[in-house]
Write a protein that holds these residues in place. Structure first.
Motif, PDB file in Angstrom:
ATOM      1  N   ASP A  38       0.596  -1.317  -0.252  1.00 24.26           N
ATOM      2  CA  ASP A  38      -0.252   0.053   0.236  1.00 24.26           C
ATOM      3  C   ASP A  38       1.002   1.334  -0.053  1.00 24.26           C
ATOM      4  O   ASP A  38       1.359   1.361   1.184  1.00 24.26           O
ATOM      5  N   ASP A  39       1.105   2.303  -1.259  1.00 23.69           N
ATOM      6  CA  ASP A  39       1.760   3.567  -0.900  1.00 23.69           C
ATOM      7  C   ASP A  39       3.213   3.150  -0.977  1.00 23.69           C
ATOM      8  O   ASP A  39       3.907   3.650  -0.724  1.00 23.69           O
ATOM      9  N   CYS A  78      -5.656   4.182  -3.310  1.00 26.33           N
ATOM     10  CA  CYS A  78      -5.992   3.169  -2.535  1.00 26.33           C
ATOM     11  C   CYS A  78      -7.348   2.867  -3.261  1.00 26.33           C
ATOM     12  O   CYS A  78      -7.442   1.461  -4.216  1.00 26.33           O
ATOM     13  N   ARG A  82      -7.416  -0.292  -6.118  1.00 26.13           N
ATOM     14  CA  ARG A  82      -8.501  -1.928  -5.768  1.00 26.13           C
ATOM     15  C   ARG A  82      -9.412  -2.671  -5.843  1.00 26.13           C
ATOM     16  O   ARG A  82      -9.629  -3.714  -6.753  1.00 26.13           O
ATOM     17  N   LYS A 137      -5.288  -5.306   3.987  1.00 26.32           N
ATOM     18  CA  LYS A 137      -6.787  -4.429   3.981  1.00 26.32           C
ATOM     19  C   LYS A 137      -8.056  -4.531   3.244  1.00 26.32           C
ATOM     20  O   LYS A 137      -7.143  -4.829   1.509  1.00 26.32           O
ATOM     21  N   HIS A 238       1.507   2.073   3.930  1.00 24.86           N
ATOM     22  CA  HIS A 238       0.966   3.525   3.998  1.00 24.86           C
ATOM     23  C   HIS A 238       0.901   4.091   5.457  1.00 24.86           C
ATOM     24  O   HIS A 238       1.247   3.556   6.911  1.00 24.86           O
ATOM     25  N   ASP A 296      -0.122  -0.797  -4.520  1.00 29.89           N
ATOM     26  CA  ASP A 296      -1.507  -0.436  -5.103  1.00 29.89           C
ATOM     27  C   ASP A 296      -1.806   0.663  -5.957  1.00 29.89           C
ATOM     28  O   ASP A 296      -2.304   1.860  -6.506  1.00 29.89           O
ATOM     29  N   ASN A 297      -0.451   1.948  -5.652  1.00 29.23           N
ATOM     30  CA  ASN A 297      -0.689   3.025  -6.253  1.00 29.23           C
ATOM     31  C   ASN A 297       1.343   4.009  -6.164  1.00 29.23           C
ATOM     32  O   ASN A 297       1.541   3.235  -5.444  1.00 29.23           O
ATOM     33  N   LYS A 314       2.058   9.592  -4.897  1.00 32.71           N
ATOM     34  CA  LYS A 314       0.203   8.475  -5.042  1.00 32.71           C
ATOM     35  C   LYS A 314      -0.435  10.517  -5.332  1.00 32.71           C
ATOM     36  O   LYS A 314      -0.139  11.658  -4.569  1.00 32.71           O
TER      37      LYS A 314
HETATM   38 CA    CA Z   1      -2.760   3.024  -1.268  1.00 36.28          CA
END
Ligand code: CA
Length: 493
Positions: A38-39, A78, A82, A137, A238, A296-297, A314
């Motif tokens: 995540d991130d 995010c 997803r 998540k 994240h 995810d990014n 981001k």
């Molecule tokens: Ca994210």
């Protein structure tokens, strides 16, 4: 006719189950393990050039598989990213291009989630006989009908919101105190972990907890003699930046405090992946497991991440917002030390996985990505004449990025359009819009065409967003895709 039919049936059977000399059918379809961070920034893993963060386990897998240097996610943050992975569709086409932001039962968003009409890849794999598990998540809707167990996952362990604190002994205390004080709007970052809808008694740093659960699932699937699909969605790295002291100690050489903690969070993921690989070896499944690692990014450079050499952070449609580190590891099929430079998308995972699982797609299922496995194996370009897009709704305008082969157009805010040869100019430093106005125009026109199928968002991130859409000031594509004046503007000379 009957003979043909039987042959056909036999062929189908043989393609899924190889019959061994002992006569016991053996599964030949691969297990699929998605490790989603995540991130995580483009440059925040060793295999993608990090010099300060060490990720030995991930690097080993990457080097023994194929590293994707031009992997894109479908959205620079995010929730919509997803949504795209699970549905195989750009989030703008399903009304899900804003984040769901809170899973408190008091919030209006509680009734929001990815439409149930959109069949998730997990459902397709579950129906094809896979044991399916989501860990970590979720962020795809927290009302019961949007729950992972309802959307194709046999098992779910984790949290339903968009982020979480990392130390159970701390967040549990906060949660209990809030409950006792009668607060009806408790921040979802401190909710207890859950296991299939019931509170779970997590005691470990949650990144470690998620790695442990993934290992358990691998053992469960091995016992069941089912191939597995595990979607391991770490919320690391994240925010909040919270790491174990022993991991932070490994990065004492990093001066910046945020970067140091962030590095330790990434390292915890790496440690966990190492244990998961051990479990795959122990259960004799590593050879036929496709491990897909990605973020995810892009990384958030306000919170310790590094997207070098990409421009932006981001949320941006510069490369740094949505071009991510990614690899495939699958010893049985993918050779070691491969590097795949052609652009690919996270939207490709759905069609690629369903094909590998020999799964049947629901009637009329639309997918925006491609099955890229043959291209990966043969090093050929999957997106020859097709774009990979990104569009972010802002307040009254849109940020856009669109790539076709070597070329990319970008529009950020009220800056004019820019055109880059992204193969030669990965950092988007040299705007060639003035030199190639026809190419720019054509790419803008094709990107505008893509927006014609967008649907109205099902929810908004803020009250202001909602007002802008309801008063007609959004989506404002006309201004976004205005081209003539821009090409002639002094910016492009
Ligand atoms: Ca994210």
């Amino acid at each position: 006719m009957a003979i043909h039919f039987n042959h056909f049936k036999l062929f189908l059977y043989a393609s899924v189950l190889a019959v061994t000399t002992t006569g016991i059918a053996q599964e030949t379809r691969p297990n699929i393990l998605v490790v989603l961070c995540d991130d995580l920034g483009y440059a925040d893993v060793g295999f993608n050039g990090s010099t300060d963060i060490i990720t030995p386990e991930l690097d080993k897998l990457a080097q023994n598989g194929s590293i994707f240097t031009s992997a894109y996610v479908a959205h620079p943050f995010c929730g919509p990213s997803r949504s795209a992975i699970m549905t195989g569709r750009y989030p703008h086409l399903t009304g899900t291009a804003y984040n769901l932001f809170h899973n408190s039962s008091q919030n209006d968003d509680d009734n929001m989630g990815i439409p149930v009409e959109e069949t998730y890849m997990a459902k397709v794999l579950q129906k094809a006989g896979y044991y399916t598990s989501a860990i970590g998540k979720w962020h795809l809707g927290s009302a019961p009908k949007f729950h992972p167990n309802k959307r194709g996952f046999d098992n779910f362990y984790g949290f339903l919101g968009g982020g979480h604190d990392y130390f159970p002994h701390e967040y549990n205390k906060t949660y209990d105190a809030q409950m006792q004080s009668g607060n009806k709007n408790i921040r979802d970052y401190v909710f207890p972990m859950e296991h299939n809808g019931k509170p779970a008694n997590e005691t470990e740093y949650i990144t470690d907890g998620f790695s442990r659960e993934a290992s358990n699932d691998i053992k469960i699937a091995a016992k069941k003699k089912q191939p597995f699909f595990i979607y391991l969605a770490y919320n690391a790295p994240h925010v909040p930046l919270q790491a174990k002291a022993e991991d932070i100690a490994k990065f004492a050489n990093i001066k910046d405090k945020d970067r140091r903690t962030y590095a330790a969070m990434v390292y915890a993921v790496d440690r966990g992946v190492g244990k998961i690989v051990e479990t795959l070896k122990e259960t004799n499944q590593l050879d036929n497991t496709l491990i897909v690692f990605l973020s995810d990014n892009g990384g958030n450079f306000d919170h310790g991440a590094n997207n070098y050499p990409l421009k932006g952070t981001k949320g941006d449609t510069w490369e740094g917002g949505y071009r991510v580190p990614m690899f495939f590891h699958w010893p049985k099929k993918i050779k070691k030390q491969q590097r795949f430079d052609f652009p690919v998308s996270s939207l490709d995972l759905y069609p690629t996985f369903s094909e590998l699982a020999e799964a049947k797609l629901p009637e009329g299922k639309k997918l925006d990505g491609k099955n890229i496995m043959d291209d990966v194996l043969q090093n050929t370009e999957p997106y020859k004449d097709d774009f990979i897009y990104s569009l972010r709704y802002r307040e009254g305008y849109n940020d856009v990025g669109a790539r076709l082969g070597d070329w990319k157009i970008t529009r950020m805010g009220n800056e004019p359009w820019s055109l880059h040869n992204i193969t030669k100019d990965i950092g988007e430093k040299k705007n060639l819009a003035g030199r190639y106005p026809e190419r720019l125009k054509e790419m803008i026109a094709r990107t505008e065409e893509w927006t014609k199928s967008f649907v109205k968002p099902l929810w908004y991130y803020s009250v202001k967003d909602k007002e802008l859409w309801e008063s007609g000031q959004m989506p404002n594509y006309e201004a976004t895709f205005e081209v003539d004046k821009l090409v002639d503007s002094p910016y492009h000379k």
